[in-house]
Design a protein around this motif. Structure first.
Motif, PDB file in Angstrom:
ATOM      1  N   ALA A 107      -8.429   6.216  -5.297  1.00 50.33           N
ATOM      2  CA  ALA A 107      -8.726   5.747  -6.657  1.00 50.33           C
ATOM      3  C   ALA A 107      -8.557   4.242  -6.760  1.00 50.33           C
ATOM      4  CB  ALA A 107      -7.830   6.464  -7.661  1.00 50.33           C
ATOM      5  N   HIS A 108      -7.483   3.719  -6.162  1.00 51.00           N
ATOM      6  CA  HIS A 108      -7.229   2.273  -6.199  1.00 51.00           C
ATOM      7  C   HIS A 108      -8.343   1.505  -5.498  1.00 51.00           C
ATOM      8  CE1 HIS A 108      -5.244  -1.564  -5.106  1.00 51.00           C
ATOM      9  NE2 HIS A 108      -4.759  -1.440  -6.328  1.00 51.00           N
ATOM     10  N   ALA A 109      -8.886   2.087  -4.429  1.00 44.83           N
ATOM     11  CA  ALA A 109      -9.969   1.439  -3.684  1.00 44.83           C
ATOM     12  C   ALA A 109     -11.334   1.680  -4.329  1.00 44.83           C
ATOM     13  CB  ALA A 109      -9.980   1.948  -2.245  1.00 44.83           C
ATOM     14  N   ALA A 167      -1.187  13.545  -3.060  1.00 37.84           N
ATOM     15  CA  ALA A 167      -1.195  12.648  -4.219  1.00 37.84           C
ATOM     16  C   ALA A 167      -1.360  11.191  -3.785  1.00 37.84           C
ATOM     17  CB  ALA A 167       0.081  12.817  -5.028  1.00 37.84           C
ATOM     18  N   MET A 168      -0.719  10.805  -2.680  1.00 37.79           N
ATOM     19  CA  MET A 168      -0.847   9.434  -2.178  1.00 37.79           C
ATOM     20  C   MET A 168      -2.281   9.125  -1.757  1.00 37.79           C
ATOM     21  SD  MET A 168       2.630   9.059   0.068  1.00 37.79           S
ATOM     22  CE  MET A 168       2.092   7.522   0.814  1.00 37.79           C
ATOM     23  N   ASP A 227      -6.276  -1.354   1.301  1.00 33.65           N
ATOM     24  CA  ASP A 227      -5.349  -0.862   0.288  1.00 33.65           C
ATOM     25  C   ASP A 227      -4.361   0.048   1.003  1.00 33.65           C
ATOM     26  OD1 ASP A 227      -6.619  -1.685  -2.412  1.00 33.65           O
ATOM     27  OD2 ASP A 227      -8.280  -0.799  -1.299  1.00 33.65           O
ATOM     28  N   GLU A 228      -3.072  -0.184   0.790  1.00 35.89           N
ATOM     29  CA  GLU A 228      -2.061   0.606   1.474  1.00 35.89           C
ATOM     30  C   GLU A 228      -1.026   1.113   0.491  1.00 35.89           C
ATOM     31  OE1 GLU A 228      -0.330  -1.592   4.692  1.00 35.89           O
ATOM     32  OE2 GLU A 228      -2.221  -2.603   5.096  1.00 35.89           O
ATOM     33  N   LEU A 229      -0.526   2.316   0.744  1.00 34.81           N
ATOM     34  CA  LEU A 229       0.558   2.896  -0.034  1.00 34.81           C
ATOM     35  C   LEU A 229       1.606   3.419   0.928  1.00 34.81           C
ATOM     36  CD1 LEU A 229      -1.311   5.093  -2.672  1.00 34.81           C
ATOM     37  CD2 LEU A 229      -0.156   2.933  -3.089  1.00 34.81           C
ATOM     38  N   ALA A 233      -3.517   4.434   4.096  1.00 38.02           N
ATOM     39  CA  ALA A 233      -4.262   3.182   4.028  1.00 38.02           C
ATOM     40  C   ALA A 233      -5.746   3.485   3.904  1.00 38.02           C
ATOM     41  CB  ALA A 233      -4.015   2.338   5.273  1.00 38.02           C
ATOM     42  N   VAL A 234      -6.422   2.677   3.103  1.00 41.06           N
ATOM     43  CA  VAL A 234      -7.881   2.731   2.985  1.00 41.06           C
ATOM     44  C   VAL A 234      -8.390   1.343   3.351  1.00 41.06           C
ATOM     45  CG1 VAL A 234      -9.832   3.039   1.423  1.00 41.06           C
ATOM     46  CG2 VAL A 234      -7.796   4.463   1.159  1.00 41.06           C
TER      47      VAL A 234
END
Length: 78
Positions: free
Chosen positions: A52-54, A45-46, A29-31, A16-17
């Motif tokens: 990058a998404h954030a 990688a996650m 942002d969470e993965l 999570a960011v």
């Protein structure tokens, strides 16, 4: 403040960011990942994908939070 948190101690790995802005706004942002494979390989990688998404780089982070276990390496630590 920009915070990166990750956990791979049990079950699925997660990253999570979270960003707090001076004007009170915030964004998260969470993965999550479920599946076979080495968690350490998947986790790097996650983290890269979440940052990058954030729209952040590692150097933008103010804090990094991690879990301490238990995990598959708990017996090694003992």
């Amino acid at each position: 403040m920009k915070l990166l948190a990750f956990d791979c101690s049990m079950g699925p790995a997660s990253v999570a960011v979270h960003q707090w802005h001076d004007d009170g706004r915030h964004r998260a942002d969470e993965l999550g990942l479920v599946g076979p494979g080495g968690k350490a390989d998947d986790l790097v990688a996650m983290i890269a994908d979440a940052l990058a998404h954030a729209g952040l780089a590692v150097t933008d982070l103010d804090r990094i939070c991690v879990t301490t276990g238990p995990g598959s390496f708990t017996g090694v630590r003992v």
